[in-house]
Design a protein around this motif. Structure first.
Motif, PDB file in Angstrom:
ATOM      1  N   GLU A  80      14.266  43.778  48.680  1.00  0.00           N
ATOM      2  CA  GLU A  80      13.682  42.681  48.430  1.00  0.00           C
ATOM      3  C   GLU A  80      14.570  41.178  47.947  1.00  0.00           C
ATOM      4  OE1 GLU A  80      10.336  44.707  45.659  1.00  0.00           O
ATOM      5  OE2 GLU A  80      11.331  43.447  43.964  1.00  0.00           O
ATOM      6  N   GLN A  81      13.499  40.494  47.863  1.00  0.00           N
ATOM      7  CA  GLN A  81      14.128  38.663  47.385  1.00  0.00           C
ATOM      8  C   GLN A  81      14.095  39.141  46.059  1.00  0.00           C
ATOM      9  OE1 GLN A  81      10.073  36.814  47.456  1.00  0.00           O
ATOM     10  NE2 GLN A  81      11.884  34.703  47.084  1.00  0.00           N
ATOM     11  N   LEU A 124      14.673  37.598  42.352  1.00  0.00           N
ATOM     12  CA  LEU A 124      13.349  37.086  41.536  1.00  0.00           C
ATOM     13  C   LEU A 124      14.768  36.245  40.200  1.00  0.00           C
ATOM     14  CD1 LEU A 124      10.083  38.097  41.634  1.00  0.00           C
ATOM     15  CD2 LEU A 124      11.266  36.366  43.437  1.00  0.00           C
ATOM     16  N   GLU A 165      11.520  37.994  32.050  1.00  0.00           N
ATOM     17  CA  GLU A 165      11.109  39.341  32.053  1.00  0.00           C
ATOM     18  C   GLU A 165       9.538  39.597  31.060  1.00  0.00           C
ATOM     19  OE1 GLU A 165      12.395  43.069  34.356  1.00  0.00           O
ATOM     20  OE2 GLU A 165      14.198  41.722  34.517  1.00  0.00           O
ATOM     21  N   GLU A 224       7.158  45.160  39.245  1.00  0.00           N
ATOM     22  CA  GLU A 224       6.835  46.748  39.370  1.00  0.00           C
ATOM     23  C   GLU A 224       5.479  47.732  38.490  1.00  0.00           C
ATOM     24  OE1 GLU A 224       9.153  49.906  36.866  1.00  0.00           O
ATOM     25  OE2 GLU A 224       9.486  48.404  35.881  1.00  0.00           O
TER      26      GLU A 224
HETATM   27  P1  AMP Z   1      12.441  48.493  38.054  1.00  0.00           P
HETATM   28  O1  AMP Z   1      13.117  49.930  37.989  1.00  0.00           O
HETATM   29  O2  AMP Z   1      11.717  48.396  38.979  1.00  0.00           O
HETATM   30  O3  AMP Z   1      12.252  48.464  36.046  1.00  0.00           O
HETATM   31  O4  AMP Z   1      13.848  47.242  37.514  1.00  0.00           O
HETATM   32  C1  AMP Z   1      14.383  47.652  37.094  1.00  0.00           C
HETATM   33  C2  AMP Z   1      14.821  46.080  37.026  1.00  0.00           C
HETATM   34  O5  AMP Z   1      15.401  45.233  37.802  1.00  0.00           O
HETATM   35  C3  AMP Z   1      13.738  45.222  36.150  1.00  0.00           C
HETATM   36  O6  AMP Z   1      13.488  45.353  34.909  1.00  0.00           O
HETATM   37  C4  AMP Z   1      14.532  43.895  36.391  1.00  0.00           C
HETATM   38  O7  AMP Z   1      15.386  43.655  36.044  1.00  0.00           O
HETATM   39  C5  AMP Z   1      15.110  43.965  38.391  1.00  0.00           C
HETATM   40  N1  AMP Z   1      14.720  43.893  38.954  1.00  0.00           N
HETATM   41  C6  AMP Z   1      14.177  44.036  39.936  1.00  0.00           C
HETATM   42  N2  AMP Z   1      13.212  43.683  41.297  1.00  0.00           N
HETATM   43  C7  AMP Z   1      13.525  42.497  41.056  1.00  0.00           C
HETATM   44  C8  AMP Z   1      14.158  41.820  41.652  1.00  0.00           C
HETATM   45  N3  AMP Z   1      12.928  41.503  43.120  1.00  0.00           N
HETATM   46  N4  AMP Z   1      14.869  39.959  41.294  1.00  0.00           N
HETATM   47  C9  AMP Z   1      15.444  39.984  40.221  1.00  0.00           C
HETATM   48  N5  AMP Z   1      15.353  41.060  39.425  1.00  0.00           N
HETATM   49  C10 AMP Z   1      14.292  42.785  39.816  1.00  0.00           C
END
Ligand code: AMP
Ligand code: GLY
Length: 426
Positions: free
Chosen positions: A191-192, A194, A198, A289
């Motif tokens: 994924e790109q 970002l 948050e 997410e």
């Molecule tokens: P998740 O387990 O999906 O909650 O991801 C954990 C953390 O990774 C998120 O809270 C973000 O801080 C970071 N994260 C996930 N996807 C991205 C993204 N595309 N760009 C930047 N940070 C991301």
């Protein structure tokens, strides 16, 4: 009615505390619960994934509503299990069907869902064993940083942000060829990245109507100033100052509405909470997410700000009457600070005696138990995250200071907490 709440963390303690205020609940059971939930109901020694045991318990104890806290039983299909059994089909289950829980259970499913419904999210591609070589090529040509996500549930550890291509290639190989995250990681979303701040948005839906609950921001890093490794969450604040009415209107139009309409169009059965992790890029929200449940420790700041009877709104959810509900939210700030075991999020000891819990409770503060266990008249630590101390105030700083003050009165061997929760807004 009798209610069975599934789970045993700070989220479930908060829900038990709130359900206890309802006039509609006769008896609350919590499976398995913790030392903090026992004053509000009966803790039942059943595991969250023991569907058969939970169903038998519900039948025997005339339970009318099952509220599911954690994601694992939802992703494994607890909703369908109850609906498909003749003797439990009448029980109202708060949580999505197995298929709809894929929004959390499979990152690839969630990304494809967002793409189908034009919901803003980071650009991506998914790869598995059969497309491994294409994945390597995709990474080589991908701008930095690169975000790798294990497709399935990985206990909050499945996201890796890589700052160079060598690391990204190595992690990709570990996930697909060496099963770094087990089966969960054998499909990978690339994924790109970002760059932004948050915010966690919470929606309760009956599959047709929805209400927006208070938003929150959680603090995932172990160290002061958001440094060090990720944890399950070291604290949270609500409301989030930048998520004002104008911003939430954008979120509603671009993200929440298309999400609920998408569920309906695809006949995904969803009666429960949706937790949308957003990243704010120059005023525009993107979905990071979906989770098919409430967050922890976000629950510890959002649920106390809801002034409605929780059981009333959950009944309306189960009966597809959420359009009849007006949500009332307290204007107060809530801050929760998590006390964790020494060494967490790595190896840590448990079974330490906690002192200072009962004799010094302040007005405007609630101590929620995240990982505790009652042993005789003692409360022992029973996990990495141990207590979530939530305080309310007229400002975020006031609430944060009060939680920190409360934590100064509490002790267990190795106890650690972040004193700077909400630092960027204080
Ligand atoms: P998740 O387990 O999906 O909650 O991801 C954990 C953390 O990774 C998120 O809270 C973000 O801080 C970071 N994260 C996930 N996807 C991205 C993204 N595309 N760009 C930047 N940070 C991301
Ligand atoms: N606090 C993040 C989560 O519950 O997933």
């Amino acid at each position: 009615m009798n209610i069975l709440l599934v789970g045993g963390g700070g989220r479930e303690h908060t829900l038990a505390w709130k359900i206890n205020k309802s006039t509609l609940c006769d008896h609350l059971f919590i499976a398995p619960g913790n030392a903090g939930t026992s004053p509000f109901g009966t803790n039942i020694p059943l595991a969250v994934n023991d569907f058969e045991g939970l169903a038998a318990f519900c039948i025997k104890n005339i339970v009318a509503m099952l509220i599911v806290g954690p994601e694992e039983p939802l992703v494994k299909g607890i909703y369908d299990y109850f609906k498909n059994r003749e003797d439990t089909a009448h029980i109202q289950v708060i949580g999505p069907s197995k298929e709809a829980a894929q929004l959390e259970g499979s990152k690839a499913f969630a990304k494809a869902f967002m793409e189908r419904h034009n919901i803003p999210t980071a650009a991506y591609k998914e790869f598995d064993t059969s497309t491994y070589d294409a994945g390597i090529q995709y990474i080589r040509n991908h701008p930095l940083p690169i975000v790798l996500k294990a497709d399935g549930l990985a206990a909050g550890k499945g996201v890796i942000i890589c700052n160079n291509h060598i690391e990204a290639l190595a992690e990709f190989q570990l996930m697909i060829q060496n099963s770094k995250f087990g089966e969960a990681g054998k499909r990978v979303v690339i994924e790109q990245f970002l760059d932004g701040i948050e915010v966690s948005v919470f929606v309760l839906t009956d599959g047709k109507n929805f209400v927006i609950l208070p938003e929150a921001k959680d603090y995932k890093k172990i160290g002061i100033g958001d440094t060090g490794p990720n944890t399950g969450g070291m604290g949270a604040v609500s409301p989030v100052p930048f998520a004002d009415a104008a911003y939430m209107e954008i979120v509603t139009q671009k993200i929440i509405k298309p999400t609920i309409e998408g569920l309906q169009k695809e006949s995904l059965d969803y009666k429960g909470f949706i937790f949308i992790g957003l990243i704010n890029v120059q005023g525009e929200p993107f979905v990071i997410e979906y989770n098919c449940r409430l967050g922890d420790p976000e629950t510890e700041v959002i649920i106390p700000r809801i002034e409605n009877d929780l059981v009333e709104i959950l009944s309306a959810t189960a009966e597809q009457r959420l359009n009849e509900i007006n949500i009332c939210i307290s204007k107060q700030y809530a801050v929760t600070v998590m006390a964790v075991s020494g060494g967490y999020p790595n190896e840590h000891e448990t079974g330490k005696v906690i002192t200072g819990l009962t004799d010094t409770v302040l007005e405007g503060t609630v101590i929620f138990h995240a990982g505790t266990k009652q042993q005789g008249d003692k409360v022992l630590t029973n996990g990495g995250r141990v207590l979530a101390v939530t305080s309310f105030g007229e400002s975020l700083a006031e609430a944060a200071e009060q939680s920190n003050y409360m934590l100064e009165q509490i002790h267990f061997d190795g106890m650690y907490y972040r004193e700077d929760i909400g630092f960027e807004f204080r």
